[in-house]
Motif scaffolding. Structure first.
Motif, PDB file in Angstrom:
ATOM      1  N   UNK A 161     -51.435  16.735  12.821  1.00 55.41           N
ATOM      2  CA  UNK A 161     -51.731  18.080  13.299  1.00 55.41           C
ATOM      3  C   UNK A 161     -50.895  19.082  12.516  1.00 55.41           C
ATOM      4  N   UNK A 162     -51.329  20.326  12.509  1.00 55.97           N
ATOM      5  CA  UNK A 162     -50.583  21.399  11.856  1.00 55.97           C
ATOM      6  C   UNK A 162     -50.119  22.395  12.899  1.00 55.97           C
ATOM      7  N   UNK A 163     -48.926  22.970  12.729  1.00 54.13           N
ATOM      8  CA  UNK A 163     -48.467  23.989  13.672  1.00 54.13           C
ATOM      9  C   UNK A 163     -49.450  25.148  13.757  1.00 54.13           C
TER      10      UNK A 163
ATOM     11  N   UNK B   9     -47.301  27.586  16.680  1.00 53.36           N
ATOM     12  CA  UNK B   9     -47.020  27.851  15.265  1.00 53.36           C
ATOM     13  C   UNK B   9     -45.554  27.626  14.917  1.00 53.36           C
ATOM     14  N   UNK B  10     -44.679  27.695  15.908  1.00 54.63           N
ATOM     15  CA  UNK B  10     -43.245  27.542  15.664  1.00 54.63           C
ATOM     16  C   UNK B  10     -42.783  26.080  15.680  1.00 54.63           C
ATOM     17  N   UNK B  11     -43.707  25.134  15.858  1.00 57.77           N
ATOM     18  CA  UNK B  11     -43.331  23.726  15.951  1.00 57.77           C
ATOM     19  C   UNK B  11     -42.712  23.249  14.634  1.00 57.77           C
ATOM     20  N   UNK B  12     -41.506  22.673  14.668  1.00 56.33           N
ATOM     21  CA  UNK B  12     -40.895  22.189  13.420  1.00 56.33           C
ATOM     22  C   UNK B  12     -41.712  21.058  12.803  1.00 56.33           C
TER      23      UNK B  12
ATOM     24  N   UNK C 150     -45.546  14.001  18.908  1.00 60.60           N
ATOM     25  CA  UNK C 150     -46.026  14.264  20.258  1.00 60.60           C
ATOM     26  C   UNK C 150     -46.525  12.946  20.830  1.00 60.60           C
ATOM     27  N   UNK C 151     -46.030  12.586  21.996  1.00 55.99           N
ATOM     28  CA  UNK C 151     -46.540  11.408  22.686  1.00 55.99           C
ATOM     29  C   UNK C 151     -47.584  11.868  23.695  1.00 55.99           C
TER      30      UNK C 151
ATOM     31  N   UNK D 132     -46.806  16.357  13.977  1.00 53.28           N
ATOM     32  CA  UNK D 132     -47.096  17.738  13.592  1.00 53.28           C
ATOM     33  C   UNK D 132     -46.375  18.001  12.277  1.00 53.28           C
ATOM     34  N   UNK D 133     -47.147  18.253  11.231  1.00 55.33           N
ATOM     35  CA  UNK D 133     -46.568  18.370   9.897  1.00 55.33           C
ATOM     36  C   UNK D 133     -47.090  19.644   9.236  1.00 55.33           C
ATOM     37  N   UNK D 134     -46.175  20.434   8.750  1.00 50.56           N
ATOM     38  CA  UNK D 134     -46.549  21.657   8.032  1.00 50.56           C
ATOM     39  C   UNK D 134     -47.087  21.300   6.656  1.00 50.56           C
ATOM     40  N   UNK D 135     -48.209  21.905   6.289  1.00 51.39           N
ATOM     41  CA  UNK D 135     -48.757  21.683   4.959  1.00 51.39           C
ATOM     42  C   UNK D 135     -47.787  22.241   3.924  1.00 51.39           C
ATOM     43  N   UNK D 136     -47.506  21.450   2.902  1.00 54.48           N
ATOM     44  CA  UNK D 136     -46.606  21.927   1.859  1.00 54.48           C
ATOM     45  C   UNK D 136     -47.349  21.992   0.525  1.00 54.48           C
ATOM     46  N   UNK D 137     -46.883  22.863  -0.312  1.00 57.37           N
ATOM     47  CA  UNK D 137     -47.463  23.003  -1.651  1.00 57.37           C
ATOM     48  C   UNK D 137     -46.463  22.630  -2.732  1.00 57.37           C
TER      49      UNK D 137
END
Length: 943
Positions: free
Chosen positions: A726-728, A783-786, A791-792, A814-819
């Motif tokens: 998932x994304x924040x 959106x602020x999720x690190x 998440x269980x 929950x993983x932020x997309x990185x470039x």
């Protein structure tokens, strides 16, 4: 990838930096671990080299390298005395690992990785990218690199189980590349590093219109690749058709009976999953490349995580974890003081021993708040945090106890012991079913310390307001201890007993209503610190040893042990000179009571209920919920002995009811390496646990072990697969299916997550017997999720009558997309080694120096620089500077240096310098960016 692969020679292992003698025990240990799961959680069908054996070989080599590095950095020798998990963990933990050391957590971590690796063949059977089928190279590489980002982010957030699960899936996809593509047919022997490097292009890919294979009528041609593809070094892979035989004209097929395209011209197949007479060389080459590629990926993750966190991810840690869930309302000041004293005593008395906890967890709860969960490996931080707790607020209403317990169950490692302190009933009792599901999923043990609630706070009209807590303790195999606040200090000895290494349960029973009954149990020679717990009221008992010597409950200190009575708890500590053999305890009470016998021993087992799955690559998958009613129950069980699984024999495995104590024996199939497949044809009704009996060959004594977590069957089944991160700030949709073999009709659906993220899902579904009903759950992380948060998620389906229910527990990252996929760059400014003598035996008084500039390639910033090889001193300027100046000084006797730079998203760059010379002056490295250093022998970026 099915039976991938069948032959792996020790001479094919790469990057062996130490003597073959020191690796021999590890190799044998690896073989013992991976032999069983080959048929357990990866495709059935056999052979020697499989996904599990390749993964296991790489994991064990990387764990051994990491353990050795940690040991050397701490100044002690890494020396394994044997090949068992216990002996490897003992060697890895070093001199502090005195006493009993359990390899169960390490073994469990390996099994989690193996299982997720195998499940790719079930959950993504028709996904070309997951298997590098159908020339899906870019998409397959994306799965690998995005998975690596998630693993590193999970480790950063200390979400190690989520990291292991993703690691298993990523390794499957990476390994499939070498069996399903023509990489080795093109003559390549090294791994394709571009698969784990998003900043490097995938080159020479074949387009969809170019034919790649010649026709093979027999289906077993050794190399069907067309000559022009070979000549131009074009990369291709076989097309796989499970439901259709169509494929682009002239393209290679995957091959095999399950591939419908393999009968379409060009016939045959490209896969090297199995070793056959026609493909031995190619199969072996694929094995070698897949093993080396797995090592590359693991090394990158290890360097990004750091050695200690890499080992924690792999379950290499002291097995004791201290986890407290504490009520902080106004009447709890005495309880908080006692919990604080217990934590202090654990920290102070067990420091430097094997029983020193590897992690401390604290979850406070009040009303209406609970949390946050505090996790630390630092005992002094735990002391500070628990010292901050103050009793305040609450009033005369129940508290958020189960919400706090939910945080602990999802945050603590599996099989943890969790201690709850409270004097009030739970306001959030609606969470009870979710808590039971989490207990069964994690196999954690929950013990409650319940002090008498004041009249002001006691609102329940029931005779015992703590019955719900007692139910949860019983379900987990824990204790429900009810005492006055004055008695609490005497009751907490249970925590000191159980916060210890290598804890095992010999016997556990419950009777409601109570009755007079005699319970036999076997004590073997390996058991130490044996303790018997009896909870209940109006109880008398007599304990008898194999020599017919007895002691009653009225003898506080007798011939067999010491008895402590506090509140509803009787704690019997056996004398150290206990006799081996069959003991008995006769208990008499007409009130409900529980009995538990524990000790310390490395003879133990881990288990999972599993179900078989079909398809091109069939296998077994772990059940997330309860086993199906009306069907045989299947367990995959791994046994560990004092010298590995070969040091014991198993005579019986069965399911025993917690009530009447009826034992239903299972049929055992030895899978090798200590792994046993158990089938129980008639599952007992009600709650049951697993019991195992056998013989310890070391002492030639019989042993008995029992699981603690209660289980039961259900006619309902829920299925769901988390297929991505998932994304924040973005909604994540999770399709799920529910089926019942019982009566159809309305079934209530409930779902909860441990982060309180907003969710939407149907409140009910109408089920038809024997047919799946599909729907979707949506969860939206803020959106602020690190990045790296896990998440269980627990989903439950319950019949309208409440008579039947089941659940599924899932983990979502929950993983932020990185470039930023660019590695930190290293430019050597100077190497001053002119003073180093050519005769190495004269190196003692002389020094050499290296100076280098480090920069982050894409601007996220370098987070950590660490020395990997070399006995010198590494220093560097501020990490916040655009250019970081690194300086290394060492004796001329230490002629190699390697240091690592890791940026804030986990990209890893290595600097390597050698001044080794054979005649002539020391080598001088040119000033080159890191990615070019692959071309320079003296200064390389090693894959």
């Amino acid at each position: 990838m099915s039976h991938f692969f069948k032959s792996l020679k020790s001479s094919q292992l790469r990057n062996v930096k130490h003597s073959m003698t020191s690796m021999l025990g590890i190799a044998l240990f690896g073989w013992a671990l991976i032999a069983g799961p080959t048929v357990a959680f990866v495709p059935i069908g056999g052979g020697v080299s499989t996904h599990v054996s390749i993964t296991g070989t790489a994991l064990l080599q990387k764990v051994t390298e990491t353990c050795r590095a940690v040991a050397e950095a701490a100044g002690h020798e890494f020396k394994s005395t044997g090949s068992s998990p216990e002996e490897l963990v003992q060697a890895c933990l070093g001199p502090t690992a005195t006493g009993e050391v359990s390899g169960a957590k390490f073994h469990s971590a390996l099994q989690e990785i193996y299982r997720q690796n195998g499940l790719v063949d079930r959950d993504f059977v028709n996904s070309a990218p997951h298997h590098f089928n159908s020339e899906a190279f870019l998409q397959g590489r994306a799965l690998i690199t995005e998975g690596m980002v998630a693993i590193k982010a999970n480790i950063r957030e200390e979400n190690f189980q989520a990291a292991r699960e993703t690691l298993g899936r990523v390794l499957h996809t990476l390994q499939d590349f070498y069996s399903h593509s023509n990489w080795v047919e093109l003559g390549y022997t090294e791994p394709y590093i571009n698969l784990i490097r998003r900043d490097l292009p995938l080159e020479n890919l074949t387009d969809v219109n170019t034919a790649t294979c010649s026709d093979c009528a027999s289906g077993t041609c050794p190399n069907p690749i067309l000559p022009n593809i070979q000549k131009k070094k074009k990369l291709t892979s076989g097309y796989m058709g499970i439901f259709s035989s169509s494929k682009p004209k002239g393209k290679c097929s995957h091959g095999g009976a399950a591939d419908l395209t393999s009968t379409a011209v060009p016939r045959g197949g490209l896969n090297k999953d199995e070793r056959r007479s026609d493909n031995v060389a190619l199969h072996n080459a694929a094995v070698n490349a897949a093993t080396a590629a797995s090592l590359q990926l693991l090394d990158d993750i290890r360097l990004a995580a750091g050695d200690n966190d890499f080992l924690r991810m792999m379950g290499i840690a002291r097995s004791s974890v201290v986890c407290f869930v504490i009520d902080t309302t106004g009447s709890m000041s005495d309880d908080i003081d006692e919990a604080r004293e217990v934590v202090y005593e654990i920290i102070d008395s067990k420091k430097g021993t094997q029983d020193e906890p590897s992690e401390y967890i604290l979850v406070p709860f009040n009303d209406p708040s609970f949390g946050p969960m505090i996790r630390t490996t630092d005992p002094n931080k735990m002391k500070r945090e628990i010292s901050k707790l103050k009793a305040d607020g609450g009033g005369d209403i129940p508290e958020m106890c189960l919400s706090g317990l939910q945080l602990a169950l999802t945050g603590a490692p599996a099989s943890s012991h969790i201690y709850v302190f409270t004097d009030a009933t739970a306001k959030d009792i609606a969470l009870k079913d979710t808590i039971v599901a989490l207990i069964r999923s994690t196999k954690s043990t929950v013990s409650f310390f319940m002090t008498g609630a004041s009249r002001r706070r006691r609102r329940s009209l029931r005779a015992d307001p703590f019955n719900d807590y007692k139910d949860l303790a019983l379900a987990s195999g824990g204790q429900a201890i009810q005492v006055s606040k004055k008695q609490l200090p005497q009751a907490t000895d249970v925590i000191l007993d159980t916060s210890t290494s290598a804890l095992v349960t010999v016997l556990q029973r419950a009777r409601n209503p109570g009755k007079q009954e005699t319970f036999p149990f076997i004590l073997d020679e390996s058991l130490q610190n044996i303790t018997i717990y009896i909870t209940g009221t109006s109880i008398t008992f007599t304990l008898t040893n194999p020599a017919s010597v007895s002691q009653s409950n009225t003898e506080a200190s007798g011939k067999l042990g010491t008895i402590q009575t506090v509140g509803n708890l009787r704690r019997v500590r056996l004398n150290a000179d206990k006799q081996t053999g069959t003991w008995q305890i006769n208990i008499n009470s007409n009130q409900p009571y529980t009995l538990k016998v524990t000790g310390q021993s490395t003879i133990t087992f881990i288990y999972d209920f599993v179900e078989s799955f079909k398809g091109p690559h069939p296998g077994f998958a772990v059940l997330s919920g309860r086993p199906q009613a009306g069907q045989p129950a299947t367990l995959m069980l791994s046994v560990m002995g004092r010298k590995g699984p070969s040091s014991l024999t198993v005579s019986n495995i069965g399911l025993v009811t917690s009530g009447p104590g009826t034992v239903t024996s299972g049929t055992m199939t030895d899978m090798g390496g200590g792994d046993i497949l158990v089938t129980v044809d008639e599952v007992p009704e009600g709650e049951f646990v697993v019991i195992l009996k056998g013989t310890d060959k070391v002492s030639n004594t019989e042993f008995q072990r029992q699981s603690t977590t209660q289980m039961s069957v259900s006619k309902v089944n829920i299925q769901a697969v988390v297929d991505s991160n998932a994304e924040p700030g973005k909604a994540f949709k999770l399709p799920f299916s529910v089926i019942t073999q019982g009566p159809g009709g309305q079934y209530h659906i409930s779902a909860r997550n441990d982060r309180n993220f907003p969710m939407s899902y149907p409140s009910s579904l109408t089920l038809t017997t024997g047919k799946y009903t599909n729907d979707t759950l949506t969860i939206t992380p803020p959106a602020s999720t690190p990045s790296g948060t896990d998440v269980t998620l627990t989903v439950e389906a319950k019949s309208s009558s409440g008579a039947d229910s089941n659940y599924i527990v899932l983990r979502l990252s929950v993983v932020t997309k990185i470039t930023d996929f660019v590695q930190p760059l290293c430019e050597v400014v100077s190497v001053l080694a002119d003073d180093c003598p050519q005769d190495v035996s004269q190196c003692g008084p002389f020094q050499w120096e290296l100076s280098a500039n480090l920069t982050d390639g894409n601007g996220t910033g370098i987070e950590r620089i660490s020395l990997q090889q070399g006995d010198g001193t590494l220093s560097y300027t501020s990490l916040s500077a655009p250019i970081i100046q690194a300086n290394y000084n060492a004796s001329c006797c230490s002629q190699i240096v390697e240091f690592v730079a890791v940026d804030k998203v986990g990209n890893v760059g290595k600097c390597y310098q050698s001044i080794v010379r054979s005649g002539g002056p020391p080598a001088l490295t040119l000033s080159l960016p890191l990615w070019l250093c692959l071309l320079v022998s003296a200064f390389v970026m090693r894959p």
